[in-house]
Design a protein around this motif. Structure first.
Motif, PDB file in Angstrom:
ATOM      1  N   UNK A 121      56.156  39.087  54.323  1.00 11.40           N
ATOM      2  CA  UNK A 121      54.880  38.442  54.041  1.00 11.40           C
ATOM      3  C   UNK A 121      54.908  37.837  52.645  1.00 11.40           C
ATOM      4  N   UNK A 122      54.505  36.611  52.543  1.00  6.49           N
ATOM      5  CA  UNK A 122      54.376  35.970  51.245  1.00  6.49           C
ATOM      6  C   UNK A 122      52.903  35.808  50.950  1.00  6.49           C
ATOM      7  N   UNK A 123      52.479  36.296  49.812  1.00  7.86           N
ATOM      8  CA  UNK A 123      51.066  36.329  49.470  1.00  7.86           C
ATOM      9  C   UNK A 123      50.841  35.461  48.247  1.00  7.86           C
ATOM     10  N   UNK A 124      49.888  34.589  48.339  1.00  3.96           N
ATOM     11  CA  UNK A 124      49.542  33.748  47.201  1.00  3.96           C
ATOM     12  C   UNK A 124      48.440  34.425  46.415  1.00  3.96           C
ATOM     13  N   UNK A 125      48.622  34.470  45.119  1.00  2.82           N
ATOM     14  CA  UNK A 125      47.699  35.208  44.269  1.00  2.82           C
ATOM     15  C   UNK A 125      47.162  34.295  43.180  1.00  2.82           C
ATOM     16  N   UNK A 126      45.851  34.137  43.136  1.00  2.00           N
ATOM     17  CA  UNK A 126      45.228  33.426  42.036  1.00  2.00           C
ATOM     18  C   UNK A 126      44.809  34.453  40.990  1.00  2.00           C
ATOM     19  N   UNK A 127      45.183  34.193  39.761  1.00  2.00           N
ATOM     20  CA  UNK A 127      44.981  35.209  38.732  1.00  2.00           C
ATOM     21  C   UNK A 127      44.530  34.598  37.423  1.00  2.00           C
ATOM     22  N   UNK A 128      43.744  35.368  36.699  1.00  2.00           N
ATOM     23  CA  UNK A 128      43.493  35.095  35.299  1.00  2.00           C
ATOM     24  C   UNK A 128      44.186  36.212  34.535  1.00  2.00           C
ATOM     25  N   UNK A 129      44.758  35.889  33.407  1.00  2.00           N
ATOM     26  CA  UNK A 129      45.542  36.815  32.604  1.00  2.00           C
ATOM     27  C   UNK A 129      45.115  38.267  32.798  1.00  2.00           C
ATOM     28  N   UNK A 130      45.901  39.009  33.547  1.00  2.00           N
ATOM     29  CA  UNK A 130      45.552  40.388  33.883  1.00  2.00           C
ATOM     30  C   UNK A 130      45.675  41.280  32.657  1.00  2.00           C
ATOM     31  N   UNK A 131      44.810  42.262  32.519  1.00  2.00           N
ATOM     32  CA  UNK A 131      44.874  43.138  31.334  1.00  2.00           C
ATOM     33  C   UNK A 131      46.063  44.069  31.405  1.00  2.00           C
ATOM     34  N   UNK A 132      46.640  44.343  30.263  1.00  2.00           N
ATOM     35  CA  UNK A 132      47.593  45.438  30.170  1.00  2.00           C
ATOM     36  C   UNK A 132      46.809  46.740  30.271  1.00  2.00           C
ATOM     37  N   UNK A 133      47.458  47.773  30.782  1.00  3.09           N
ATOM     38  CA  UNK A 133      46.794  49.066  30.952  1.00  3.09           C
ATOM     39  C   UNK A 133      47.716  50.161  30.432  1.00  3.09           C
ATOM     40  N   UNK A 134      47.194  50.987  29.552  1.00  3.74           N
ATOM     41  CA  UNK A 134      47.920  52.143  29.030  1.00  3.74           C
ATOM     42  C   UNK A 134      47.151  53.395  29.421  1.00  3.74           C
ATOM     43  N   UNK A 135      47.796  54.280  30.168  1.00  2.00           N
ATOM     44  CA  UNK A 135      47.214  55.585  30.482  1.00  2.00           C
ATOM     45  C   UNK A 135      47.957  56.628  29.655  1.00  2.00           C
ATOM     46  N   UNK A 136      47.251  57.203  28.702  1.00  2.00           N
ATOM     47  CA  UNK A 136      47.812  58.178  27.776  1.00  2.00           C
ATOM     48  C   UNK A 136      47.465  59.558  28.312  1.00  2.00           C
ATOM     49  N   UNK A 137      48.429  60.205  28.981  1.00  2.00           N
ATOM     50  CA  UNK A 137      48.200  61.499  29.634  1.00  2.00           C
ATOM     51  C   UNK A 137      48.876  62.617  28.847  1.00  2.00           C
ATOM     52  N   UNK A 138      48.086  63.590  28.413  1.00  2.00           N
ATOM     53  CA  UNK A 138      48.604  64.720  27.648  1.00  2.00           C
ATOM     54  C   UNK A 138      48.717  65.936  28.564  1.00  2.00           C
ATOM     55  N   UNK A 139      49.706  66.759  28.297  1.00  2.00           N
ATOM     56  CA  UNK A 139      49.977  67.921  29.130  1.00  2.00           C
ATOM     57  C   UNK A 139      49.381  69.180  28.500  1.00  2.00           C
TER      58      UNK A 139
END
Length: 524
Positions: A27-45
């Motif tokens: 499957x080929x999917x066409x995607x219209x996008x505006x500059x997607x945000x970077x995401x940082x998940x800071x998980x502490x143990x």
């Protein structure tokens, strides 16, 4: 063709781009996008609700004055604190819920994982554990006693993100595909494998439990630091920054799962910070622990500084969370079960000290700075939320997702989600003993929290709003409330086909919490 409508950007530099990518085999999917945000998940143990200078309660506490986390303070000043954010009581169930969006009662990875086909913890006398999914989550349905999922990083990767795993994985058993984060859609894996703790935090020990022997606990992939005087938290941070460089150079949005091993045992002092806590007169173990907390906080600051330097802070969402409550039953200095006060107990417990977490989210341009919410959030909510933050609105998973997006909370929209019921299910044995520790099923709804103990079918009922320390068990006084919550808890457990242990004295499966014989013990 399917079109993915993206969220509004968080950067002021908006531009429309169209890209094509493949999903599945053909499957080929066409995607219209505006500059997607970077995401940082800071998980502490194993970071407790009180292991920070940021207060998550109505007042600052002694612990808030002890720990030094200026970068958590910085993040909180730029975003929103969640004062009633929850995970599970131990690590693997939380990480599986994050990766899958499923509640632990449904995914059945209800205890910590390590070796294929082996449960590392013996059941307590009087109970036999159900056949829980001790092999963790898997990217395939071919592994016994595991849960097949479409993982969060895979969804992000399929939608144009460069996905980075740094640190602790611990969501699939050794010798299964699930031990390797790459198999869940991460493009880059830094030091993640089956084990949930490092052999050592010290580069001079090669991050190994025994420098002369190999162990399942030894941290992989950091050989460049072997023999060097570098703490594990710092090494992971530098590797994560290098990985983000690759994404920025390619002008790709990135998802960084910064999953520190700290502050899990072994409690080993971070030499950069330990001495000042010793000079303050702390118990030697607690001085080491505080230094590990501060080292984690420095990592957060280094990553935030890096984002500023690269000019991408305004287009980067940062989420901060811990995987369970702070360790208190064993291995700490001072009196056990007190390290999360005013919360009761700690890691492994159904009490608040075992499940309530420090959580902060910064969504630039959307979330109002220096705000706080007491809306309920639970770990499986991160799955749909992060996907929504990424602007992905059309995706499929092989699993049923239980989590609810909290993006509307971040937008400042008025909520009434504290009438929503939250559920925990732990038909297992952690090992140590203490308040709230044991095989339990739990519901939190509104002010109230009901804990059902599998060993002897008794209840604890607390009004958390009035009694955050869970000091007054109202089970014998608030019978109507107890029965209503027991009914809702039982209905939920049955709806997800939850597993219950077996009582070895009767050889019968432990009854549901709303079983009439159980409730008859609480009649007026």
């Amino acid at each position: 063709m399917r079109y993915f409508k993206m969220l509004l950007p968080v950067s002021l530099c908006l531009f429309l781009l169209t890209c094509k990518y493949s999903q599945g085999n053909d499957k080929v999917i066409e995607k219209e996008s505006i500059s997607s945000p970077n995401i940082v998940l800071f998980m502490i143990d194993d970071m407790g609700w009180q292991d920070t200078s940021v207060p998550f309660w109505k007042e600052k506490t002694t612990f808030n004055n002890l720990y030094q986390t200026p970068n958590m303070e910085r993040l909180a000043s730029e975003g929103m604190k969640f004062t009633q954010a929850y995970a599970t009581a131990v690590c693997s169930p939380t990480r599986v819920s994050l990766m899958s969006g499923m509640n632990a009662a449904r995914h059945r990875v209800t205890n910590w994982t390590l070796k294929r086909g082996i449960s590392e913890v013996r059941p307590p006398k009087g109970l036999s554990m159900p056949e829980w999914n001790l092999n963790g989550i898997q990217p395939t349905d071919s592994i016994e006693r595991s849960t097949h999922i479409t993982a969060l990083p895979q969804v992000l990767k399929d939608n144009g993100y460069l996905t980075i795993h740094a640190g602790k994985a611990h969501f699939g058993a050794a010798d299964t595909p699930g031990e390797d984060p790459i198999n869940f859609g991460f493009d880059i894996n830094i030091a993640g494998h089956a084990a949930g703790a490092p052999g050592s935090y010290y580069g001079i020990q090669n991050f190994k439990k025994d420098i002369n022997k190999n162990s399942i606990w030894d941290v992989p992939g950091l050989e460049k630091y072997s023999g060097k005087d570098v703490f594990l938290t710092e090494a992971l941070t530098q590797e994560a920054i290098s990985a983000m460089d690759k994404a920025i150079d390619k002008k790709e949005p990135f998802y960084l799962y910064m999953a520190h091993y700290a502050v899990h045992t072994p409690i080993q002092g971070d030499p950069r910070f330990e001495q000042k806590y010793i000079d303050q007169g702390l118990h030697p173990t607690e001085a080491k622990y505080a230094s590990m907390v501060e080292g984690m906080d420095k990592s957060l600051g280094d990553i935030m500084d890096y984002l500023d330097k690269k000019g991408v802070s305004d287009n980067t969402i940062i989420l901060f969370m811990s995987d369970n409550g702070g360790l208190s039953a064993v291995a700490r200095g001072g009196k056990v079960h007190t390290h999360n006060k005013p919360l009761s107990s700690g890691k492994g417990s159904a009490h608040e000290g075992g499940i309530r977490e420090p959580m902060i989210v910064k969504w630039p341009g959307i979330t109002k700075k220096n705000t706080s919410t007491d809306d309920f959030v639970i770990i499986e909510d991160f799955f749909p939320t992060i996907i929504e933050l990424a602007g992905i609105s059309n995706y499929k998973t092989v699993q049923q997702v239980d989590g609810k997006s909290f993006s509307s909370i971040l937008k400042g929209e008025k909520q009434n989600n504290n009438n929503r019921a939250l559920f925990w299910h732990y038909p297992n044995n952690w090992g140590p003993s203490g308040p709230g520790i044991g095989a339990t099923s739990t519901i939190r709804k509104g002010d109230w929290k009901l804990i059902y103990y599998h060993m002897d079918s008794h209840f604890e009922l607390f009004n958390i709003t009035n009694d955050i320390g869970e000091t007054s068990n109202l089970a014998s006084k608030e019978i109507i409330k107890l029965k209503a919550l027991a009914q809702e808890l039982g209905d939920y457990l049955r709806s997800v086909n939850a597993q219950m242990p077996t009582n070895t004295n009767t050889n019968q499966i432990v009854p549901w919490p709303d079983n009439q014989d159980v409730l008859n013990n609480y009649n007026n």
